[in-house]
Design an enzyme around this catalytic site. Sequence first.
Site, PDB file in Angstrom:
ATOM      1  N   CYS A 133     -15.321  60.443  34.250  1.00 28.26           N
ATOM      2  CA  CYS A 133     -15.915  59.588  33.167  1.00 28.26           C
ATOM      3  C   CYS A 133     -17.536  59.198  33.826  1.00 28.26           C
ATOM      4  O   CYS A 133     -18.089  58.502  32.828  1.00 28.26           O
ATOM      5  CB  CYS A 133     -15.363  59.045  32.727  1.00 28.26           C
ATOM      6  SG  CYS A 133     -14.572  57.943  33.548  1.00 28.26           S
ATOM      7  N   GLU A 156     -10.462  54.817  25.953  1.00 29.26           N
ATOM      8  CA  GLU A 156     -11.006  54.883  27.188  1.00 29.26           C
ATOM      9  C   GLU A 156     -11.950  56.407  26.975  1.00 29.26           C
ATOM     10  O   GLU A 156     -11.049  57.451  27.877  1.00 29.26           O
ATOM     11  CB  GLU A 156     -10.500  54.444  29.117  1.00 29.26           C
ATOM     12  CG  GLU A 156      -9.811  53.215  29.469  1.00 29.26           C
ATOM     13  CD  GLU A 156     -11.047  52.514  29.743  1.00 29.26           C
ATOM     14  OE1 GLU A 156     -11.994  52.952  30.016  1.00 29.26           O
ATOM     15  OE2 GLU A 156     -10.274  51.248  29.660  1.00 29.26           O
TER      16      GLU A 156
HETATM   17  P1  NAD Z   1      -8.878  65.767  26.333  1.00 28.12           P
HETATM   18  O1  NAD Z   1      -9.729  64.971  25.299  1.00 28.12           O
HETATM   19  O2  NAD Z   1      -9.621  66.960  25.997  1.00 28.12           O
HETATM   20  O3  NAD Z   1      -7.984  65.184  26.746  1.00 28.12           O
HETATM   21  C1  NAD Z   1      -7.517  63.570  26.988  1.00 28.12           C
HETATM   22  C2  NAD Z   1      -5.302  63.844  26.522  1.00 28.12           C
HETATM   23  O4  NAD Z   1      -5.557  63.559  25.383  1.00 28.12           O
HETATM   24  C3  NAD Z   1      -4.918  64.988  26.282  1.00 28.12           C
HETATM   25  O5  NAD Z   1      -4.178  64.290  28.002  1.00 28.12           O
HETATM   26  C4  NAD Z   1      -4.713  65.667  25.740  1.00 28.12           C
HETATM   27  O6  NAD Z   1      -3.542  65.989  25.324  1.00 28.12           O
HETATM   28  C5  NAD Z   1      -4.805  64.474  25.277  1.00 28.12           C
HETATM   29  N1  NAD Z   1      -5.276  64.449  23.312  1.00 28.12           N
HETATM   30  C6  NAD Z   1      -6.286  65.814  23.184  1.00 28.12           C
HETATM   31  N2  NAD Z   1      -6.446  66.097  21.632  1.00 28.12           N
HETATM   32  C7  NAD Z   1      -5.404  64.707  21.458  1.00 28.12           C
HETATM   33  C8  NAD Z   1      -5.213  63.960  19.496  1.00 28.12           C
HETATM   34  N3  NAD Z   1      -5.846  64.685  19.183  1.00 28.12           N
HETATM   35  N4  NAD Z   1      -4.367  63.660  19.542  1.00 28.12           N
HETATM   36  C9  NAD Z   1      -3.445  63.045  21.265  1.00 28.12           C
HETATM   37  N5  NAD Z   1      -3.519  63.060  22.673  1.00 28.12           N
HETATM   38  C10 NAD Z   1      -4.423  64.176  22.339  1.00 28.12           C
HETATM   39  O7  NAD Z   1      -9.683  65.032  27.310  1.00 28.12           O
HETATM   40  P2  NAD Z   1     -10.074  65.558  29.159  1.00 28.12           P
HETATM   41  O8  NAD Z   1     -10.702  67.189  29.273  1.00 28.12           O
HETATM   42  O9  NAD Z   1      -8.260  65.884  29.612  1.00 28.12           O
HETATM   43  O10 NAD Z   1     -10.542  64.859  30.097  1.00 28.12           O
HETATM   44  C11 NAD Z   1     -12.080  64.337  30.129  1.00 28.12           C
HETATM   45  C12 NAD Z   1     -12.516  63.989  28.883  1.00 28.12           C
HETATM   46  O11 NAD Z   1     -12.240  61.799  29.525  1.00 28.12           O
HETATM   47  C13 NAD Z   1     -13.789  63.182  29.796  1.00 28.12           C
HETATM   48  O12 NAD Z   1     -14.475  63.172  27.841  1.00 28.12           O
HETATM   49  C14 NAD Z   1     -14.195  61.751  30.074  1.00 28.12           C
HETATM   50  O13 NAD Z   1     -15.280  61.432  30.014  1.00 28.12           O
HETATM   51  C15 NAD Z   1     -13.075  61.474  29.600  1.00 28.12           C
HETATM   52  N6  NAD Z   1     -12.845  60.757  31.259  1.00 28.12           N
HETATM   53  C16 NAD Z   1     -12.449  58.755  29.931  1.00 28.12           C
HETATM   54  C17 NAD Z   1     -12.255  58.585  30.929  1.00 28.12           C
HETATM   55  C18 NAD Z   1     -12.435  56.341  30.488  1.00 28.12           C
HETATM   56  O14 NAD Z   1     -11.672  55.361  31.593  1.00 28.12           O
HETATM   57  N7  NAD Z   1     -13.950  55.935  30.343  1.00 28.12           N
HETATM   58  C19 NAD Z   1     -11.540  58.476  32.542  1.00 28.12           C
HETATM   59  C20 NAD Z   1     -11.301  59.619  32.375  1.00 28.12           C
HETATM   60  C21 NAD Z   1     -11.707  60.542  31.518  1.00 28.12           C
END
Ligand code: NAD
Length: 516
Positions: A302, A268
Amino acid sequence: MMDLKKDMQEVLDQFAIRAKNNGGSDGIAQQLTKGAQIASNSPVDGQLIAEVATAAPTDYEAIVLRAEEAFLAWRKWPAPKRGEVIRQYGQALRDNKEMLGKLVSYEMGKSLQEGAGEVQEMIDICDFAVGLSRQLHGLTMHSERPDHRMYEQWHPLGIVGIITAFNFPVAVWSWNAMIALVAGNVTIWKPSEKTPLAAQACMHILSGVFKANQVPAGVCNLVQGTTEIGKLIAADPRIVLVSATGSTRMGMAVGQAVAGRLGKCLLELGGNNAIIVTENADLKLALTGAVFGAVGTAGQRCTTTRRLIIHESVYDQFVAELIKAYGQLQIGNPLDPQVHVGPLIDEAAVVQYEAALVAVQKEGGSILTPAGKLEGEGFESGCYVRPCIAAVQNDYMIVQQETFAPILYVMKYTTLEEAIQMQNGVPQGLSSAIMTGNLKEAEKFLSASGSDCGIANVNIGTSGAEIGGAFGGEKHTGGGRESGSDAWKAYMRRQTSTINYGDDLPLAQGIDFHLG
Ligand code: NAD
C-alpha cells in the site's frame, strides 16, 4: 537454492496444513465448515499448495454466537493477564519466524526477507501490545461541582471484525488482533481468499498458546471465505468494529454497509505514494529509497512508491541513474536471496499491469525501460513482470489510480509549491516523502500546507513503517489509524464517569432544581 518442494512440505507439516484443510472457520476449536473449497496456488511456481474449506453462512453464525459468549468471559480477564497471553504468542512467533516467513513468501510471492520481516512485525506488535496491556489509561478531570470526581475509562467494544488484504497476509491481522485482544475484545478474522494458508498457520500457532492459558474458545476466530463473508461481517450489527484493509473499492462498500448500521469502521485502503526529489537531495540516498519503494514486494505494498516528482535541474541525471538501477534488478523466485523482484499475486494482476502500460501510452506518456510480462523458464506461473519506469503527467487518469504493480511514474517540477500540489493532487493520501538536505524545504513539506498524507517522511522512502507510530492515510485511503501510538483507542469505548461523594446534589452549569 533450497529444495523448494521438500522445504515447503516441512513448513506445511509444521503448521498442520494438509492437501485439504478444514480449518476454514477456526484454528482453535476444529469446527467443520460446509462452504466451498478455495485453492491456494503459489504465484512463485504456480503449484497448488493446499485447499481450504470456506465458512458457509451457518458456520459464520455459529462463530459469531461463540464469539459473543467468549466476550462475556474475556472482558473480565485483567488486561495485563490478557497481555501475558499475547507475550507468549510473541514468543511462539519468534520460534516459528523462519517457517512462517517462508510460507508467507511462497503463498504471497514476496521475498524471503520480506516474509520474515512480516513475522517480525507481528512479534513487534505483540511486544507493543504487552506493554499497552498495562497502559490502557484515561484522564481524570476536575469537576466543576464540589465533592465530585470525574474521570474517563476505556472498555472493550465486543466483537472486532478484521478483513485483510493479500499483500500483508499476516502482519495486518496481528496489528489489529493483538491490540484488540489486550483491549478485551474478541476477534473474527476474514483473511484474503488469495492467502488463506498463512492465516491458517497464524491460528495454528495461536491455538497452542491459547490452550496452554485456558483462553475461552471463541476469543480469536478465523473465517475463511470470499468477499461474501466480508459482506456478512460488514452488515452484521453484532460486529461492533470492522477493521478492513484493502482496495478503496472494497473500503467504499464496507464503509457504507457499516455506516448504514451506525457501526464503527477502521479503513486502511489504497495509496498512490510519491517521493519529491529536490535539487538539494542526496541523489544516492534518493535512488535507493525510490528503487526499493517502487519494486519491493513487486510494487504490491500500500506504501509502494508509485510517483517520483523530480526537480527539473536534476531530472535527467536522476532518471538516467534510475534506468541504470532497473537494469540491475534480478527478477525471479523470491525464495532465492539474490532476487530483488518476485511475482505478482496472480495472472489477473498481470493483466492490470499490462492494461496500465497501454493506458499510459494512450494518454501520451512514454515507457522508459523494458516492460511487460516475463515468459519462459522460471516464469511458468505466468505472474512475473518487469518493473518499469514511465514518464507521465500527474493528471493522467491512469496516474490518478493505484495500479498494484511495479510501475514507477516520473514527472518534473519547477517550484516546491508545485511539487507539493502534485504530490497532493491524487485521490489517495497514504504515504509521502521528500528527499532534501534543505531544512526549509523539509519543514514546508511537513507543515499544514505541505503533504496531506497520513505518513510524511524526510530522506526516507514511502514504504516500510515502524509499528510504534499510528499507521494509515487520508482521503481515499480511508482515514483509519492502526498499530502504535494511541491507535488502540479505536478498539475501545470511552466512558466518562462522575462520582458524587458529597451530601448534596449540585447540578452542572449551576442549574437550581428543588423538589417541593
Ligand atoms: P481487495 O480490496 O480486493 O480485498 C481485501 C479484502 O477485502 C479481502 O479479504 C476481500 O475478500 C475483502 N473484500 C473485498 N470486497 C469486499 C466487500 N465488498 N465487502 C467485504 N469484504 C470485501 O484488496 P487486495 O487486492 O487483497 O489488496 C490490495 C489492496 O489493499 C491495495 O489497494 C492496497 O493498497 C490495499 N492495502 C492497504 C493497506 C493499508 O494499510 N492502507 C495495507 C495493505 C493493503
